[in-house]
Each structure stands twice: as structure tokens, then as C-alpha cells.
Design a protein around this motif. Sequence first.
Motif, PDB file in Angstrom:
ATOM      1  N   LYS A  69       2.042 -13.265 -10.343  1.00  0.00           N
ATOM      2  CA  LYS A  69       2.728 -12.097  -9.786  1.00  0.00           C
ATOM      3  C   LYS A  69       1.935 -11.493  -8.634  1.00  0.00           C
ATOM      4  CE  LYS A  69       5.601 -10.528 -13.610  1.00  0.00           C
ATOM      5  NZ  LYS A  69       5.895  -9.410 -14.529  1.00  0.00           N
ATOM      6  N   TYR A  70       0.591 -11.513  -8.772  1.00  0.00           N
ATOM      7  CA  TYR A  70      -0.230 -10.947  -7.699  1.00  0.00           C
ATOM      8  C   TYR A  70       0.013 -11.682  -6.389  1.00  0.00           C
ATOM      9  CZ  TYR A  70      -2.790  -8.624 -11.451  1.00  0.00           C
ATOM     10  OH  TYR A  70      -3.124  -7.856 -12.523  1.00  0.00           O
ATOM     11  N   ILE A  71       0.026 -13.013  -6.467  1.00  0.00           N
ATOM     12  CA  ILE A  71       0.201 -13.822  -5.251  1.00  0.00           C
ATOM     13  C   ILE A  71       1.588 -13.589  -4.646  1.00  0.00           C
ATOM     14  CG2 ILE A  71       0.445 -16.209  -4.442  1.00  0.00           C
ATOM     15  CD1 ILE A  71      -1.839 -16.934  -6.355  1.00  0.00           C
ATOM     16  N   LEU A  72       2.623 -13.549  -5.503  1.00  0.00           N
ATOM     17  CA  LEU A  72       3.980 -13.319  -4.988  1.00  0.00           C
ATOM     18  C   LEU A  72       4.134 -11.908  -4.422  1.00  0.00           C
ATOM     19  CD1 LEU A  72       4.605 -16.042  -6.314  1.00  0.00           C
ATOM     20  CD2 LEU A  72       6.711 -15.048  -7.222  1.00  0.00           C
ATOM     21  N   SER A  73       3.496 -10.918  -5.075  1.00  0.00           N
ATOM     22  CA  SER A  73       3.619  -9.541  -4.587  1.00  0.00           C
ATOM     23  C   SER A  73       2.891  -9.327  -3.267  1.00  0.00           C
ATOM     24  CB  SER A  73       3.079  -8.567  -5.637  1.00  0.00           C
ATOM     25  OG  SER A  73       1.692  -8.781  -5.834  1.00  0.00           O
ATOM     26  N   LEU A  74       1.895 -10.186  -2.977  1.00  0.00           N
ATOM     27  CA  LEU A  74       1.151 -10.077  -1.719  1.00  0.00           C
ATOM     28  C   LEU A  74       1.738 -10.961  -0.621  1.00  0.00           C
ATOM     29  CD1 LEU A  74      -2.493 -10.042  -3.164  1.00  0.00           C
ATOM     30  CD2 LEU A  74      -1.254  -8.121  -2.139  1.00  0.00           C
ATOM     31  N   GLY A  75       2.907 -11.542  -0.901  1.00  0.00           N
ATOM     32  CA  GLY A  75       3.579 -12.328   0.132  1.00  0.00           C
ATOM     33  C   GLY A  75       3.355 -13.815   0.027  1.00  0.00           C
ATOM     34  N   GLY A  76       2.639 -14.239  -1.012  1.00  0.00           N
ATOM     35  CA  GLY A  76       2.415 -15.668  -1.206  1.00  0.00           C
ATOM     36  C   GLY A  76       3.633 -16.332  -1.817  1.00  0.00           C
ATOM     37  N   THR A  77       3.578 -17.632  -1.955  1.00  0.00           N
ATOM     38  CA  THR A  77       4.706 -18.394  -2.499  1.00  0.00           C
ATOM     39  C   THR A  77       4.313 -19.045  -3.810  1.00  0.00           C
ATOM     40  OG1 THR A  77       4.104 -20.476  -1.420  1.00  0.00           O
ATOM     41  CG2 THR A  77       5.438 -18.916  -0.142  1.00  0.00           C
ATOM     42  N   ARG A  78       5.336 -19.484  -4.532  1.00  0.00           N
ATOM     43  CA  ARG A  78       5.082 -20.175  -5.800  1.00  0.00           C
ATOM     44  C   ARG A  78       4.355 -21.495  -5.563  1.00  0.00           C
ATOM     45  NH1 ARG A  78       9.963 -17.777  -5.474  1.00  0.00           N
ATOM     46  NH2 ARG A  78      10.667 -16.428  -7.176  1.00  0.00           N
ATOM     47  N   LYS A  79       4.732 -22.186  -4.515  1.00  0.00           N
ATOM     48  CA  LYS A  79       4.055 -23.452  -4.203  1.00  0.00           C
ATOM     49  C   LYS A  79       2.578 -23.217  -3.918  1.00  0.00           C
ATOM     50  CE  LYS A  79       8.132 -25.773  -2.314  1.00  0.00           C
ATOM     51  NZ  LYS A  79       8.755 -26.331  -1.079  1.00  0.00           N
ATOM     52  N   GLN A  80       2.270 -22.140  -3.182  1.00  0.00           N
ATOM     53  CA  GLN A  80       0.874 -21.829  -2.905  1.00  0.00           C
ATOM     54  C   GLN A  80       0.109 -21.545  -4.194  1.00  0.00           C
ATOM     55  OE1 GLN A  80       1.156 -18.594  -0.138  1.00  0.00           O
ATOM     56  NE2 GLN A  80       1.280 -19.921   1.654  1.00  0.00           N
ATOM     57  N   PHE A  81       0.758 -20.839  -5.126  1.00  0.00           N
ATOM     58  CA  PHE A  81       0.114 -20.566  -6.416  1.00  0.00           C
ATOM     59  C   PHE A  81      -0.227 -21.859  -7.136  1.00  0.00           C
ATOM     60  CE2 PHE A  81       0.982 -20.353 -11.018  1.00  0.00           C
ATOM     61  CZ  PHE A  81      -0.109 -19.609 -11.413  1.00  0.00           C
ATOM     62  N   MET A  82       0.732 -22.786  -7.190  1.00  0.00           N
ATOM     63  CA  MET A  82       0.496 -24.041  -7.915  1.00  0.00           C
ATOM     64  C   MET A  82      -0.555 -24.899  -7.224  1.00  0.00           C
ATOM     65  SD  MET A  82       2.292 -23.890 -10.614  1.00  0.00           S
ATOM     66  CE  MET A  82       2.214 -25.581 -11.212  1.00  0.00           C
ATOM     67  N   ILE A  83      -0.461 -25.013  -5.889  1.00  0.00           N
ATOM     68  CA  ILE A  83      -1.441 -25.840  -5.167  1.00  0.00           C
ATOM     69  C   ILE A  83      -2.839 -25.242  -5.292  1.00  0.00           C
ATOM     70  CG2 ILE A  83      -2.113 -26.646  -2.872  1.00  0.00           C
ATOM     71  CD1 ILE A  83       0.885 -26.808  -2.195  1.00  0.00           C
ATOM     72  N   ALA A  84      -2.939 -23.899  -5.158  1.00  0.00           N
ATOM     73  CA  ALA A  84      -4.243 -23.243  -5.296  1.00  0.00           C
ATOM     74  C   ALA A  84      -4.806 -23.448  -6.700  1.00  0.00           C
ATOM     75  CB  ALA A  84      -4.102 -21.748  -4.999  1.00  0.00           C
ATOM     76  N   THR A  85      -3.939 -23.394  -7.709  1.00  0.00           N
ATOM     77  CA  THR A  85      -4.383 -23.605  -9.093  1.00  0.00           C
ATOM     78  C   THR A  85      -4.936 -25.010  -9.282  1.00  0.00           C
ATOM     79  OG1 THR A  85      -2.784 -22.009  -9.956  1.00  0.00           O
ATOM     80  CG2 THR A  85      -3.617 -23.651 -11.495  1.00  0.00           C
ATOM     81  N   TYR A  86      -4.212 -26.021  -8.793  1.00  0.00           N
ATOM     82  CA  TYR A  86      -4.658 -27.404  -8.976  1.00  0.00           C
ATOM     83  C   TYR A  86      -5.934 -27.695  -8.170  1.00  0.00           C
ATOM     84  CZ  TYR A  86      -0.285 -28.453 -11.407  1.00  0.00           C
ATOM     85  OH  TYR A  86       0.749 -28.489 -12.314  1.00  0.00           O
ATOM     86  N   LEU A  87      -6.026 -27.139  -6.963  1.00  0.00           N
ATOM     87  CA  LEU A  87      -7.255 -27.334  -6.181  1.00  0.00           C
ATOM     88  C   LEU A  87      -8.453 -26.710  -6.884  1.00  0.00           C
ATOM     89  CD1 LEU A  87      -6.102 -26.707  -2.482  1.00  0.00           C
ATOM     90  CD2 LEU A  87      -6.857 -28.874  -3.493  1.00  0.00           C
ATOM     91  N   SER A  88      -8.272 -25.493  -7.379  1.00  0.00           N
ATOM     92  CA  SER A  88      -9.370 -24.790  -8.056  1.00  0.00           C
ATOM     93  C   SER A  88      -9.785 -25.522  -9.322  1.00  0.00           C
ATOM     94  CB  SER A  88      -8.944 -23.361  -8.396  1.00  0.00           C
ATOM     95  OG  SER A  88      -8.516 -22.674  -7.241  1.00  0.00           O
ATOM     96  N   ILE A  89      -8.792 -25.961 -10.091  1.00  0.00           N
ATOM     97  CA  ILE A  89      -9.098 -26.694 -11.329  1.00  0.00           C
ATOM     98  C   ILE A  89      -9.842 -27.986 -11.011  1.00  0.00           C
ATOM     99  CG2 ILE A  89      -7.976 -28.117 -13.099  1.00  0.00           C
ATOM    100  CD1 ILE A  89      -8.201 -25.237 -13.913  1.00  0.00           C
ATOM    101  N   GLY A  90      -9.422 -28.683  -9.961  1.00  0.00           N
ATOM    102  CA  GLY A  90     -10.100 -29.929  -9.582  1.00  0.00           C
ATOM    103  C   GLY A  90     -11.567 -29.694  -9.272  1.00  0.00           C
ATOM    104  N   ILE A  91     -11.855 -28.628  -8.520  1.00  0.00           N
ATOM    105  CA  ILE A  91     -13.249 -28.316  -8.173  1.00  0.00           C
ATOM    106  C   ILE A  91     -14.058 -27.996  -9.427  1.00  0.00           C
ATOM    107  CG2 ILE A  91     -14.711 -26.602  -7.017  1.00  0.00           C
ATOM    108  CD1 ILE A  91     -12.508 -26.432  -4.854  1.00  0.00           C
ATOM    109  N   TYR A  92     -13.489 -27.173 -10.316  1.00  0.00           N
ATOM    110  CA  TYR A  92     -14.242 -26.783 -11.517  1.00  0.00           C
ATOM    111  C   TYR A  92     -14.376 -27.933 -12.510  1.00  0.00           C
ATOM    112  CZ  TYR A  92     -14.765 -21.917 -10.244  1.00  0.00           C
ATOM    113  OH  TYR A  92     -15.160 -20.748  -9.613  1.00  0.00           O
ATOM    114  N   ILE A  93     -13.431 -28.857 -12.535  1.00  0.00           N
ATOM    115  CA  ILE A  93     -13.571 -30.031 -13.405  1.00  0.00           C
ATOM    116  C   ILE A  93     -14.751 -30.884 -12.939  1.00  0.00           C
ATOM    117  CG2 ILE A  93     -12.519 -32.274 -13.916  1.00  0.00           C
ATOM    118  CD1 ILE A  93      -9.893 -30.881 -14.386  1.00  0.00           C
ATOM    119  N   VAL A  94     -14.866 -31.094 -11.632  1.00  0.00           N
ATOM    120  CA  VAL A  94     -15.982 -31.888 -11.109  1.00  0.00           C
ATOM    121  C   VAL A  94     -17.315 -31.198 -11.405  1.00  0.00           C
ATOM    122  CG1 VAL A  94     -17.065 -32.767  -9.010  1.00  0.00           C
ATOM    123  CG2 VAL A  94     -14.597 -32.988  -9.320  1.00  0.00           C
TER     124      VAL A  94
END
Length: 237
Positions: A69-94
Motif C-alpha cells: 500500500k505504501y508503494i501504491l500510495s506514493l505513486g508506485g505500481t504493483r509491478k514495481q512492488f513485485m520486481i523490487a521484492t524479488y530483487l531484494s529477496i535475491g540479494i538477501y538470499i545470496v
Amino acid sequence: MNTLKGPFRLIMKEMKMIYYINVGVTIALMALYIFLSYYLGENEHLGVTFGPFYAIFLIFPFILFKGYKYILSLGGTRKQFMIATYLSIGIYIVLSGMLLNGLHFLSPYLLNDGYIFHMADLVNGSHSLLYVWIDVLWMIILFGVGMIAQSIYFNLGTVRTLSSGAALLIAILATYFFADLGPLIEFIIVDHLLFVHILAGISVLFMLFSYLLMKNGPLERGDRYVFIGKWKQPKPE
């Protein structure tokens, strides 16, 4: 938020404190095992260090959805939320794989007696990269399971998710009691490395399906009607 930078920084910030807490817990566990190794006999099983990290990657989707909700309320998109989540998870998994295996390979030099169990001990192989890879695969598996569960829960709401979960549980119990699971158990034991890769592949499909569910996800939890009633289509990005 017209670029991915904002959502990515927000998700990384959400994960950072939890990650540091897990690092602290894991190092504390290692210190405990070092202490115990001076009181237990040779070849005694001291415990595992991967527990906190494995658990948090299963729970991460339920935590990170607070940023939706924070990302959408600040003008972000759902796709950006998902891509940012997967990128962040990938970095922390490594990073997590490197930390866990750094502690594991230091353990023979730090422990007086005993050993710490690693999931790669179930696989025939001793290469150091194999140990890192097994940890990475298990974190992907657990995150994928958590992600599909949270995505379905967010889209369908509590009642429909629990109903689907109950039907799935009945199917699993029926399979357990009435099907011949001997060949499957033998496959898991004998071809454990292949089994883990199959699970990781299924989890990647879970993540892809989660992306498809959430790229046009509802604004409110349970606000999508797929199986019953009129389809309520959220505003597309």
C-alpha cells in the motif's frame, strides 16, 4: 515513484532490520554450539545454524506486503512492488548463503568436538559451492511457498483461502493414507539433489504465478472474485 529505485529502497529498508536480527541470532547460535562442543563427546550432533534464515524467508512475504500500500500510495505500481521484492529477496538470499556457509566452513576450526548439520549433508557431494547452492535452493523453496500463500490470501481473502487450504489438506491426507508413497520416499532419499531442484523449480513457478496475480492485484485484501460471483477487476497499471 516513476522508477524502480523508490520501491526497491523501501523493500530493502523493510528487510534490512529483520536480516540484521537474523544475523545476530545465527551468530549467537554458533557461539552456543562452540560452548557446547567443549562439553559433548566426539561426533555429537550440536544443531543447525540455518534455522533462523530458512524460517524468515518463509515469513518474508507476509512482512513485505506491508509495503504494497505504501508503494501504491506514493505513486508506485504493483509491478514495481513485485520486481523490487524479488530483487531484494535475491540479494538477501545470496548474502544469507554466504554467511551460513562461511560459518559452516569455519566450524571445524571453532568447535572442539561435535558437528553442525547442513542440508547438503543429505546430498552426495562435498564441494563447497554445492553447500552454498543447497542453502540458496532451500531459501528459494521456502520463499516461493510463502509468496504463493500470501498472494492467494491477499487476492481471495480469509474465507476463500481457508476453504482452499482445507480442500488441499484433505487431498494431502487422502494421498498419505491411501496412496503408495514408497517410490516417492525412495526417490527423495536416493535422488535427494534432484528432489531439491524439482522443489526449487516448483517454487519458481509459484513466484511467477504470484507475479501474475499481483501485477494487477486488488487494493484491498480479498477484493478479487475469481471462483464465485462477478469478476472484480482492479484498475490496471
